[in-house]
Design a protein around this motif. Structure first.
Motif, mmCIF file in Angstrom:
data_model
loop_
_atom_site.group_PDB
_atom_site.id
_atom_site.type_symbol
_atom_site.label_atom_id
_atom_site.label_comp_id
_atom_site.label_asym_id
_atom_site.label_seq_id
_atom_site.Cartn_x
_atom_site.Cartn_y
_atom_site.Cartn_z
ATOM 1 N N ASN A 310 -73.098 46.170 22.550
ATOM 2 C CA ASN A 310 -72.222 47.315 22.853
ATOM 3 C C ASN A 310 -71.903 47.411 24.339
ATOM 4 O O ASN A 310 -71.510 48.459 24.824
ATOM 5 C CB ASN A 310 -72.895 48.609 22.375
ATOM 6 C CG ASN A 310 -74.249 48.817 23.025
ATOM 7 O OD1 ASN A 310 -74.702 48.004 23.834
ATOM 8 N ND2 ASN A 310 -74.919 49.899 22.664
ATOM 9 N N PRO A 314 -66.173 49.872 23.001
ATOM 10 C CA PRO A 314 -66.310 50.190 21.579
ATOM 11 C C PRO A 314 -65.626 49.193 20.651
ATOM 12 O O PRO A 314 -66.165 48.855 19.597
ATOM 13 C CB PRO A 314 -65.689 51.591 21.460
ATOM 14 C CG PRO A 314 -64.829 51.746 22.674
ATOM 15 C CD PRO A 314 -65.480 50.948 23.742
ATOM 16 N N THR A 315 -64.446 48.701 21.047
ATOM 17 C CA THR A 315 -63.733 47.766 20.172
ATOM 18 C C THR A 315 -64.529 46.489 19.980
ATOM 19 O O THR A 315 -64.710 45.996 18.855
ATOM 20 C CB THR A 315 -62.342 47.434 20.749
ATOM 21 O OG1 THR A 315 -61.601 48.643 20.906
ATOM 22 C CG2 THR A 315 -61.596 46.486 19.836
ATOM 23 N N ARG A 317 -67.658 46.211 20.381
ATOM 24 C CA ARG A 317 -68.876 46.561 19.660
ATOM 25 C C ARG A 317 -68.644 46.494 18.156
ATOM 26 O O ARG A 317 -69.467 45.945 17.413
ATOM 27 C CB ARG A 317 -69.321 47.961 20.059
ATOM 28 C CG ARG A 317 -70.554 48.457 19.314
ATOM 29 C CD ARG A 317 -70.802 49.913 19.609
ATOM 30 N NE ARG A 317 -72.138 50.320 19.266
ATOM 31 C CZ ARG A 317 -72.618 51.539 19.459
ATOM 32 N NH1 ARG A 317 -71.859 52.470 20.012
ATOM 33 N NH2 ARG A 317 -73.851 51.843 19.115
ATOM 34 N N TYR A 318 -67.530 47.047 17.694
ATOM 35 C CA TYR A 318 -67.237 47.036 16.266
ATOM 36 C C TYR A 318 -67.044 45.608 15.765
ATOM 37 O O TYR A 318 -67.498 45.250 14.670
ATOM 38 C CB TYR A 318 -65.989 47.869 15.972
ATOM 39 C CG TYR A 318 -66.122 49.335 16.310
ATOM 40 C CD1 TYR A 318 -67.333 50.009 16.146
ATOM 41 C CD2 TYR A 318 -65.043 50.058 16.808
ATOM 42 C CE1 TYR A 318 -67.464 51.342 16.468
ATOM 43 C CE2 TYR A 318 -65.163 51.406 17.129
ATOM 44 C CZ TYR A 318 -66.376 52.040 16.961
ATOM 45 O OH TYR A 318 -66.506 53.372 17.278
ATOM 46 N N PHE A 322 -69.372 43.718 12.951
ATOM 47 C CA PHE A 322 -68.794 43.130 11.744
ATOM 48 C C PHE A 322 -69.157 41.653 11.636
ATOM 49 O O PHE A 322 -69.546 41.179 10.552
ATOM 50 C CB PHE A 322 -67.272 43.310 11.761
ATOM 51 C CG PHE A 322 -66.608 42.887 10.485
ATOM 52 C CD1 PHE A 322 -66.601 43.727 9.386
ATOM 53 C CD2 PHE A 322 -65.990 41.647 10.379
ATOM 54 C CE1 PHE A 322 -65.988 43.342 8.199
ATOM 55 C CE2 PHE A 322 -65.376 41.253 9.207
ATOM 56 C CZ PHE A 322 -65.379 42.103 8.110
ATOM 57 N N MET A 350 -69.430 49.925 11.061
ATOM 58 C CA MET A 350 -68.327 50.284 11.958
ATOM 59 C C MET A 350 -67.899 51.741 11.748
ATOM 60 O O MET A 350 -67.728 52.498 12.712
ATOM 61 C CB MET A 350 -67.136 49.354 11.713
ATOM 62 C CG MET A 350 -67.343 47.930 12.187
ATOM 63 S SD MET A 350 -66.045 46.806 11.586
ATOM 64 C CE MET A 350 -64.589 47.550 12.318
ATOM 65 N N HIS A 353 -70.654 54.127 13.133
ATOM 66 C CA HIS A 353 -70.629 54.248 14.595
ATOM 67 C C HIS A 353 -69.391 55.018 15.062
ATOM 68 O O HIS A 353 -69.475 55.805 16.017
ATOM 69 C CB HIS A 353 -70.666 52.859 15.232
ATOM 70 C CG HIS A 353 -72.044 52.260 15.283
ATOM 71 N ND1 HIS A 353 -72.981 52.650 16.210
ATOM 72 C CD2 HIS A 353 -72.634 51.306 14.513
ATOM 73 C CE1 HIS A 353 -74.093 51.957 16.029
ATOM 74 N NE2 HIS A 353 -73.915 51.134 15.001
ATOM 75 N N PHE A 354 -68.261 54.787 14.405
ATOM 76 C CA PHE A 354 -67.038 55.513 14.768
ATOM 77 C C PHE A 354 -67.218 57.011 14.499
ATOM 78 O O PHE A 354 -66.815 57.853 15.314
ATOM 79 C CB PHE A 354 -65.861 54.966 13.965
ATOM 80 C CG PHE A 354 -64.549 55.641 14.282
ATOM 81 C CD1 PHE A 354 -63.803 55.245 15.380
ATOM 82 C CD2 PHE A 354 -64.073 56.685 13.491
ATOM 83 C CE1 PHE A 354 -62.594 55.869 15.691
ATOM 84 C CE2 PHE A 354 -62.874 57.315 13.787
ATOM 85 C CZ PHE A 354 -62.137 56.905 14.890
#
Length: 497
Positions: A310, A314-315, A317-318, A322, A350, A353-354
């Protein structure tokens, strides 16, 4: 040789336990060597043909490990190159034995779709336990490169990789958890409390497997195999079949893990906790902190973090989440169903976390009805993902999903399409007992509080002795009940992964 078999329980393990402590009283190093040889015998009992691959993997990786360790005479560039070679070798061997068939089958299907001549497929037999001992050694090599490994004993390394309680189906071990224990003189001395606790944990794990997982597995197999053969499941059949498998895989794998922990504790070695009541989880992040903990830790430390974790927004991280779960799904098996299972869990994480970042915004307090809703949604998502994990094909999984949506009907005579005893009382009793254990009782690891003594009874020796006797007699009864179920072929589900 299965943990739940006469040869293991009444011959192999007693002889190993006695021999280990007799030799350990004179020479701990010889006892470690004896235990390593016993572990190799245990593996060879499964497949003598796969034994050379295991031994070759051990020798090659030990050689790599010695040369990856930081040293004034070795340049960092040289060590990094060597690490890459070592990882390629390990992953290459794993790819050949575990994924070659999958790759060739897909190539063959593509050629057939294009109208081109198909190739003659060569079926490669998957050596049992290869995923577990390969991942264990990959972690060891990376830690050697980072300078975290200080143990150099070849005997202890062989024992670390082959240690029979974990060799076939995990947990995935870390050298820092195991090597110091093999080097400790206390490990080689008899400890009555450890043996009593270990046997108690083993019996409870055995009961999970024999009394809950196997009966539920019979019902789950009827539904999943029936769908694979073309029988369309009704609403009731689909949901109860999936619920049966949801409980089966938990009690089968956690039962194995408990048995491994118990057996290991008898010889004075403590294995890491692999399950912490995962079906109590109220979100998917928590689920993966409780389910197959050793694999989750490995994926986090050796895949998610190197990908960037992370640390890059954030992007990213996702994406990393995945990819990690996608590869975790592929690790479980060479099939598109496993890939989809990993993708589902990657998507779940995902979203979780979002939600935490955009909706909850760091809030930790949750109302009771929020926790209940979170638990229900998490359990439902886990069940939905188990469908593709268990299904024999994507087409079978789709038909089961249709059944769960009621698209194949919901007849009054539920389950009649399979002509199986879903409505028998013992089926629902086993389901109910399984749910109570999963959702209401503490994890087996807390047995250390009341075997061989009950917490809270200190200073009341009579009650303490009575509780200990009651616990012991209960374990003996459970053990006898489990042994009475021996005789049929009953391998653990995670042997195939």
């Amino acid at each position: 040789m299965l943990f739940n078999s006469y040869p293991f329980i009444f011959v192999f393990f007693p002889l190993v336990l006695i021999g280990f402590f007799l030799i350990g009283a004179r020479s701990p190093r010889s006892a470690a060597g004896f235990l390593a040889l016993a572990s190799l015998f245990f593996y060879g009992w499964w497949s003598v043909k796969a034994l050379p691959l295991l031994l070759g993997s051990i020798c090659v990786n030990y050689w790599f490990g010695l040369r990856l360790t930081p040293s004034p005479s070795r340049e960092d560039r040289y060590r990094k190159t060597l690490l890459i070679i070592a990882l390629v070798v390990n992953l290459g061997v794993l790819a050949v034995f575990k994924y070659a068939n999958f790759f060739l089958e897909n190539v063959d299907a593509g050629l057939a779709a294009a109208g081109l001549p198909q190739i003659d497929l060569v079926h490669i037999v998957l050596p049992i336990g290869i995923s577990f001992y390969t991942f264990t050694q990959i972690a060891f090599l990376v830690d050697c490169w980072q300078g975290k490994v200080h143990e150099r004993s070849f005997i202890h390394y062989v024992l670390f990789v082959t240690y029979f309680p974990h060799l076939i189906a995990g947990p995935v071990l870390h050298h820092a958890q195991m090597m110091p224990q093999f080097n400790s003189p206390a490990t080689y001395r008899i400890n009555a409390n450890n043996i009593a606790l270990g046997l108690g944990i083993f019996v409870f794990g055995l009961a999970k497997k024999m009394l809950i997982a196997d009966p539920l597995g019979q019902y789950a197999d009827m539904m999943f195999k029936g769908v694979h053969e073309g029988v369309l499941p009704s609403l009731y059949t689909a949901w109860f079949g999936v619920l049966a498998y949801t409980l089966q895989i938990y009690f089968d794998f956690s039962g194995y893990s408990d048995m491994a922990v118990g057996l290991s504790l008898c010889v004075g070695v403590q294995l890491p906790l692999n399950f912490r009541s995962p079906y109590k989880s109220t979100n998917m992040i928590e689920f993966w902190r409780r389910w197959h903990i050793s694999l989750s830790t490995f994926l986090r430390d050796y895949l998610y973090v190197p990908l960037g974790g992370n640390r890059k927004g954030p992007t990213r991280r996702y994406i990393n989440l995945f990819l990690t779960m996608l590869l975790g799904g592929l690790w479980h098996g060479a099939a598109w169903t496993f890939v989809l299972w990993g993708a589902l869990h990657g998507f779940y994480l995902m979203v979780n976390h979002f939600w935490n970042a955009k909706v909850r915004r760091g809030k930790t307090e949750t109302t009771w009805y929020g926790r209940v809703a979170g638990w229900f949604l998490t359990f439902l998502c886990v069940m939905i993902a188990w469908v593709v994990f268990r299904a024999d094909s994507m087409s079978a999984a789709i038909e089961i999903y249709k059944g769960m949506l009621g698209m194949h009907g919901a007849p009054v005579s539920a389950f009649s399409e399979f002509r199986v005893p879903f409505r028998k009382p013992e089926f629902f009793q086993t389901i109910l007992v399984g749910l109570v254990i999963c959702l209401a009782l503490p994890p087996t690891i807390t047995l250390d509080r009341w075997i061989p003594a009950v917490a809270g009874l200190a200073g009341r020796p009579r009650l303490q002795r009575l509780a200990t006797w009651a616990t012991g007699l209960g374990c003996v009864y459970l053990f006898g009940l489990c042994v009475s179920k021996f005789g049929s072929y009953s391998p653990f589900l995670y042997f195939q992964f």
